[in-house]
Write an enzyme that holds these catalytic residues in place. Structure first.
Site, PDB file in Angstrom:
ATOM      1  N   SER A 105       0.820  -1.214   0.000  1.00 39.60           N
ATOM      2  CA  SER A 105       0.000   0.000   0.000  1.00 39.60           C
ATOM      3  C   SER A 105       0.854   1.265   0.000  1.00 39.60           C
ATOM      4  O   SER A 105       0.546   2.234  -0.702  1.00 39.60           O
ATOM      5  CB  SER A 105      -0.961   0.017   1.186  1.00 39.60           C
ATOM      6  OG  SER A 105      -0.255   0.222   2.380  1.00 39.60           O
ATOM      7  N   ASP A 151       8.799  -3.839  -4.537  1.00 36.63           N
ATOM      8  CA  ASP A 151       7.454  -3.239  -4.422  1.00 36.63           C
ATOM      9  C   ASP A 151       7.296  -2.065  -5.388  1.00 36.63           C
ATOM     10  O   ASP A 151       6.331  -1.998  -6.151  1.00 36.63           O
ATOM     11  CB  ASP A 151       7.206  -2.715  -2.997  1.00 36.63           C
ATOM     12  CG  ASP A 151       6.811  -3.813  -2.033  1.00 36.63           C
ATOM     13  OD1 ASP A 151       7.129  -4.984  -2.321  1.00 36.63           O
ATOM     14  OD2 ASP A 151       6.202  -3.502  -0.998  1.00 36.63           O
TER      15      ASP A 151
HETATM   16  O1  PMV Z   1       5.276  -6.528   3.152  1.00 38.05           O
HETATM   17  P1  PMV Z   1       5.649  -5.803   1.924  1.00 38.05           P
HETATM   18  O2  PMV Z   1       4.578  -5.706   0.917  1.00 38.05           O
HETATM   19  O3  PMV Z   1       6.238  -4.460   2.175  1.00 38.05           O
HETATM   20  O4  PMV Z   1       6.785  -6.688   1.186  1.00 38.05           O
HETATM   21  C1  PMV Z   1       8.087  -6.738   1.683  1.00 38.05           C
HETATM   22  C2  PMV Z   1       8.925  -7.646   0.855  1.00 38.05           C
HETATM   23  C3  PMV Z   1      10.263  -7.975   1.505  1.00 38.05           C
HETATM   24  O5  PMV Z   1      10.942  -8.872   0.631  1.00 38.05           O
HETATM   25  C4  PMV Z   1      10.061  -8.661   2.841  1.00 38.05           C
HETATM   26  C5  PMV Z   1      11.112  -6.734   1.716  1.00 38.05           C
HETATM   27  C6  PMV Z   1      11.656  -6.123   0.450  1.00 38.05           C
HETATM   28  O6  PMV Z   1      12.061  -4.960   0.502  1.00 38.05           O
HETATM   29  O7  PMV Z   1      11.716  -6.802  -0.595  1.00 38.05           O
END
Ligand code: PMV
Length: 318
Positions: A105, A151
């Site tokens: 988000s 992301d």
């Molecule tokens: O939880 P989210 O949607 O912010 O996903 C984080 C993904 C991770 O691999 C845990 C961290 C990253 O920066 O890639």
């Protein structure tokens, strides 16, 4: 008063979260039906007003504190575009993407504000997907410490990506999707802070580097095998690899009982594979389903602890 509107999607990580921070490949896809929206209007009153109706917040940029996410985006864009000053504006932000739930988000809100603001200010020449992704990454660093960059990449490009964090440029490869991938995305309702979970994994990695490097390498092998399975349309194999990835995430201690229960229930109801998605310790899990089993898996997830379940389809590419 003319309005400029831009949106950005949520995202799921299909393979490789956490390991991606350590240079292993990961695969993620947008969830286009839940979106963040930014609306920019010229304002008749002085200053830049930041409005987030969902949060009941309405403040002037000059009064915003250092943690204000949208204020940071405005400051970032002004500096990136080397603008001496900005006109009087209202920036209204809303989002259908649940916060702190592994659906990206924060990155989506940032990308939507960057696109809307750059368009409104006549900076459309800057607005490549790569530029939006890079600007969003700068903001992700403020919130997440050591984000891998996956992301911001998925929400800016809005297409499935195979991603490897590396210097000087990340490797971002679009890939073919041979068969539609039907996924249920179930929310535990437990909010979890990505920065804390990523920091905790780093502490464990520092304490037991050999074990964690082995786990991360195994996640990378799974992501590479999964990419081939997605390109061939071998949906059964993709499902098996998702469940294997979940077991590795359990070993990293980033799963928790509700996520494990939802994964188990989805598999028992006929899902082809299931795993947590995102940072873990709460947030969302994903289950790969075929059309026939989708209703039973959907009902099973809602009958236990899922607060909300949505369906998303990753469509075949040419
Ligand atoms: O939880 P989210 O949607 O912010 O996903 C984080 C993904 C991770 O691999 C845990 C961290 C990253 O920066 O890639």
């Amino acid at each position: 008063m003319p309005k400029t509107i831009a949106t950005a999607p949520g995202k799921i990580i299909l393979f490789g979260e956490h390991a991606v921070v350590y240079g292993q490949p990961a695969i993620a896809a947008p969830v286009s039906q839940v979106r963040a929206t930014a609306v920019i209007q010229n304002s008749p009153t002085p200053g830049i007003r930041l409005i987030a109706p969902d949060l009941g917040s309405n403040i002037l940029l000059s009064d915003a504190n250092a943690n204000d996410a949208v204020a940071a985006v405005v400051v970032q864009l002004q500096s990136a575009a080397q603008l001496q000053e900005l006109p009087d504006l209202t920036i209204t932000v809303s989002s259908q993407i649940p916060i702190a739930s592994g659906l990206g988000s924060g990155a989506a809100i940032t990308a939507a504000v960057i696109r809307a603001l750059a368009t409104h200010l006549g900076l459309s020449h800057l607005l490549s997907d790569e530029w939006v992704s890079d600007q969003t990454y700068e903001i992700e660093k403020i919130h997440h410490g050591t984000p891998s960059g996956i992301d911001n990449t998925v929400v800016a490009y809005e297409r499935p990506v195979y991603f490897v964090r590396q210097q000087p440029r990340n490797r971002i490869e679009p890939f073919t999707v041979a068969q539609p991938l039907r996924l249920l995305v179930a929310d535990t309702g437990i909010r979890s802070n990505t920065k804390d979970v990523v920091g905790d994994v780093r502490r464990q990695w520092q304490q037991d580097t050999a074990t964690f490097d082995t786990i991360f390498a195994e996640c990378g092998r799974i992501a590479n095998t999964a990419r081939k399975a997605i390109e061939k349309g071998n949906v059964i194999h993709i499902g098996q690899l998702m469940t294997e990835n979940h077991i590795l995430l359990q070993k990293m201690t980033v799963s928790e009982p509700t996520l494990d229960e939802l994964v188990a229930v989805a598999l028992a109801a006929g899902a082809l594979g299931a795993k947590l998605s995102g940072a873990g310790r709460g947030g969302n899990m994903i289950a790969l389903v075929d059309e026939e089993r989708e209703p039973s898996v959907y009902d099973a997830l809602l009958s236990v602890k899922a607060k909300n379940v949505l369906t998303t389809i990753i469509h075949p590419t040419n």
